[in-house]
Design an enzyme around this catalytic site. Structure first.
Site, PDB file in Angstrom:
ATOM      1  N   GLU A 289     -23.382   9.320  20.359  1.00  0.00           N
ATOM      2  CA  GLU A 289     -22.767  10.225  19.379  1.00  0.00           C
ATOM      3  C   GLU A 289     -23.660  10.410  18.155  1.00  0.00           C
ATOM      4  O   GLU A 289     -23.257  10.083  17.034  1.00  0.00           O
ATOM      5  CB  GLU A 289     -21.421   9.639  18.914  1.00  0.00           C
ATOM      6  CG  GLU A 289     -20.472   9.222  20.006  1.00  0.00           C
ATOM      7  CD  GLU A 289     -19.358   8.305  19.499  1.00  0.00           C
ATOM      8  OE1 GLU A 289     -19.318   7.973  18.298  1.00  0.00           O
ATOM      9  OE2 GLU A 289     -18.524   7.907  20.330  1.00  0.00           O
TER      10      GLU A 289
ATOM     11  N   ARG B 233     -24.058  13.734  -1.619  1.00  0.00           N
ATOM     12  CA  ARG B 233     -24.549  12.404  -1.259  1.00  0.00           C
ATOM     13  C   ARG B 233     -25.110  11.600  -2.431  1.00  0.00           C
ATOM     14  O   ARG B 233     -24.844  10.396  -2.530  1.00  0.00           O
ATOM     15  CB  ARG B 233     -25.562  12.484  -0.111  1.00  0.00           C
ATOM     16  CG  ARG B 233     -25.003  13.188   1.137  1.00  0.00           C
ATOM     17  CD  ARG B 233     -25.902  13.058   2.352  1.00  0.00           C
ATOM     18  NE  ARG B 233     -25.971  11.688   2.817  1.00  0.00           N
ATOM     19  CZ  ARG B 233     -26.969  10.864   2.588  1.00  0.00           C
ATOM     20  NH1 ARG B 233     -28.025  11.295   1.906  1.00  0.00           N
ATOM     21  NH2 ARG B 233     -26.946   9.635   3.011  1.00  0.00           N
TER      22      ARG B 233
ATOM     23  N   CYS C 158     -19.027  19.424 -14.337  1.00  0.00           N
ATOM     24  CA  CYS C 158     -18.735  18.656 -15.554  1.00  0.00           C
ATOM     25  C   CYS C 158     -18.472  17.186 -15.249  1.00  0.00           C
ATOM     26  O   CYS C 158     -17.341  16.698 -15.378  1.00  0.00           O
ATOM     27  CB  CYS C 158     -17.560  19.283 -16.273  1.00  0.00           C
ATOM     28  SG  CYS C 158     -17.986  20.931 -16.795  1.00  0.00           S
TER      29      CYS C 158
END
Ligand code: LLP
Length: 429
Positions: free
Chosen positions: A280, A319, A351
């Site tokens: 996978e 990320r 922000c």
């Protein structure tokens, strides 16, 4: 060619993905803009295919890494199956032309409705993650009149030595069934009339750059296969999950074919060489196939830090904010030797102080320049959000010199879609 990015290179002073110049593309389509190389994805897939040559193996692309239809179509046409974690992902596979029979359904929290949808579609296998899920799946299968093919995700308790948020095979993780409970769980599964036991699976984590955790996990899983089969429950396939890392910042993960050479040798030695195998992979198929082009809006010198404020942000590239992850950042137009480099924190317009894309990056840039955030093919667009009411970026799939827009940028109308204002309350007299 950029190191680790064989399909991304400078030509005539500008960055290209395959034969496609990113500067005019970004001018035409606007920024932030994700651009993916089809050849890069197929080359990454080919490394796995080489590794499994002559074997009975099914590669199921873990589509959570990038579930854009145009990307899924590349893998569907190349014969891949898909690892899904929701009914939404199943709908995307089917919309992209993937085959339900090659779909495996992972995840700790499948709902009854999702199980029913997947059973009716005829998926290949449910990777069951708890004893409670087994009972529910049996009930849903009986009421749907479709026997559910099941594999049980075992937790081999191996440390993948990666970021704690993306390590999944340790005892303290929510994933899989504990080693000690595995046999009992298989015996229960085999006794349930709605289920058909077809395999065993594991997945120990993501962005793994070492071979040893895979070799250890394989030993642990094969021990379990022996125990389960000795108890009279045959297993048609063994699924070793995904997790192979990519080069973000000089990382040196093994190549897929080299890794699988070693793993298959172990499999052969232990007498399982003929068994059907599944894997996978997600990130390793798409991560370094993609970049995100962003425009410098402002440079902001400061006493402690200089900021390079760009039009991409944590909603597009989550990320760094989530895992302090490193992504390379390079100019689209190569700077001339006379331009002075300044060390910047590259930040977005959201922000939040956590909205940074790169820290302490030497760059020779000014407002209006374009930058490319590298390794943006995996877990970027698929994790993007509309935070700060920002439209999600457009996406382009490059094939040679041809650029196909595979997703248009969200419009302001898209941002309002589905919301309803309650009738305005009357102001009191
Ligand atoms: N199979 C299962 C059951 C998984 O949970 C995952 C990833 C994969 C396969 C694919 O793993 P890969 O080959 O992509 O490493 N958002 C994080 C990564 C989360 C991974 C979740 N599971 C990141 O951006 O680093």
């Amino acid at each position: 060619m950029l190191p680790g990015h064989p399909y991304i290179h400078y030509s005539n002073g500008t960055l290209h993905v395959e034969q496609c110049d990113l500067a005019p593309l970004a001018n035409q389509l606007g920024t932030p803009l994700f651009v993916y190389s089809k050849a890069s994805m197929l080359a990454a897939l080919a490394a796995y295919q080489r590794g499994f040559a002559g074997r009975n193996a099914q590669i199921c692309y873990a589509m959570k890494a990038n579930s854009t239809l145009g990307v899924l179509q590349v893998f569907a046409q190349a014969g891949c199956g898909f690892d899904i974690v929701s009914a939404g992902e199943l709908a995307r596979v089917l919309a992209a032309g993937g085959e339900a029979s090659k779909v495996i359904f992972s995840g700790v929290g499948k709902t009854r409705a999702e199980m029913r949808t997947a059973l009716e579609a005829g998926i290949g296998c449910f990777n069951v993650e708890s004893e409670a899920e087994l009972e529910v799946l049996n009930a849903v299968a009986l009421s749907t009149n479709v026997r559910a093919p099941v594999s049980i995700r075992v937790n081999p308790n191996v440390d993948p030595q990666t970021h704690p948020y993306i390590s999944t095979g340790l005892k303290g993780n929510k994933f899989g069934i504990a080693h000690e409970r595995t046999l009992a769980t298989y015996q229960r599964a085999a006794s349930l009339p709605g289920l058909h036991v077809v395999g065993i699976d594991c997945h120990i984590g993501s962005q793994i750059t070492l071979e040893s955790p895979y070799l250890d996990a394989m030993d642990r899983v094969l021990d379990l296969v022996e125990t389960i089969e000795a108890a009279g429950i045959p297993l048609e396939h063994i699924d070793f999950g995904g997790g192979l890392g990519i080069n973000y910042q000089g990382d040196t993960p093994p190549e897929a074919d080299a890794l699988w050479n070693k793993l298959l040798t172990k499999l052969d030695v232990r007498g399982f060489g003929k068994r059907k195998l599944m894997i996978e992979p997600g990130r390793s198929l798409v991560g370094n196939a993609g970049v995100c082009i962003t425009e410098v809006l402002y440079t902001k010198p400061g006493e402690q830090k200089n900021f390079c404020i760009v039009d991409a942000a944590m909603n597009d590239l989550p990320r760094p904010a989530m895992y302090q992850a490193y992504h390379g950042i390079v100019p689209v137009q190569q700077s001339s030797a006379t331009q002075q480099e300044v060390v910047y924190d590259v930040v977005g317009p959201v922000c939040e102080s956590g909205d940074w894309l790169g820290r302490d990056r030497p760059l020779a840039v000014q407002a209006g320049d374009q930058l490319a955030v590298l390794s943006a093919g995996a877990y970027c667009m698929s994790m993007a959000s509309n935070y700060n009411a920002r439209p999600r970026a457009a996406e382009v799939l490059v094939d040679g010199a041809t650029a196909h827009v595979v997703r248009t940028r969200d419009t302001l109308q898209d941002l309002l879609r589905g919301e309803v204002l309650p009738p305005a309350s009357k102001t009191p007299d």
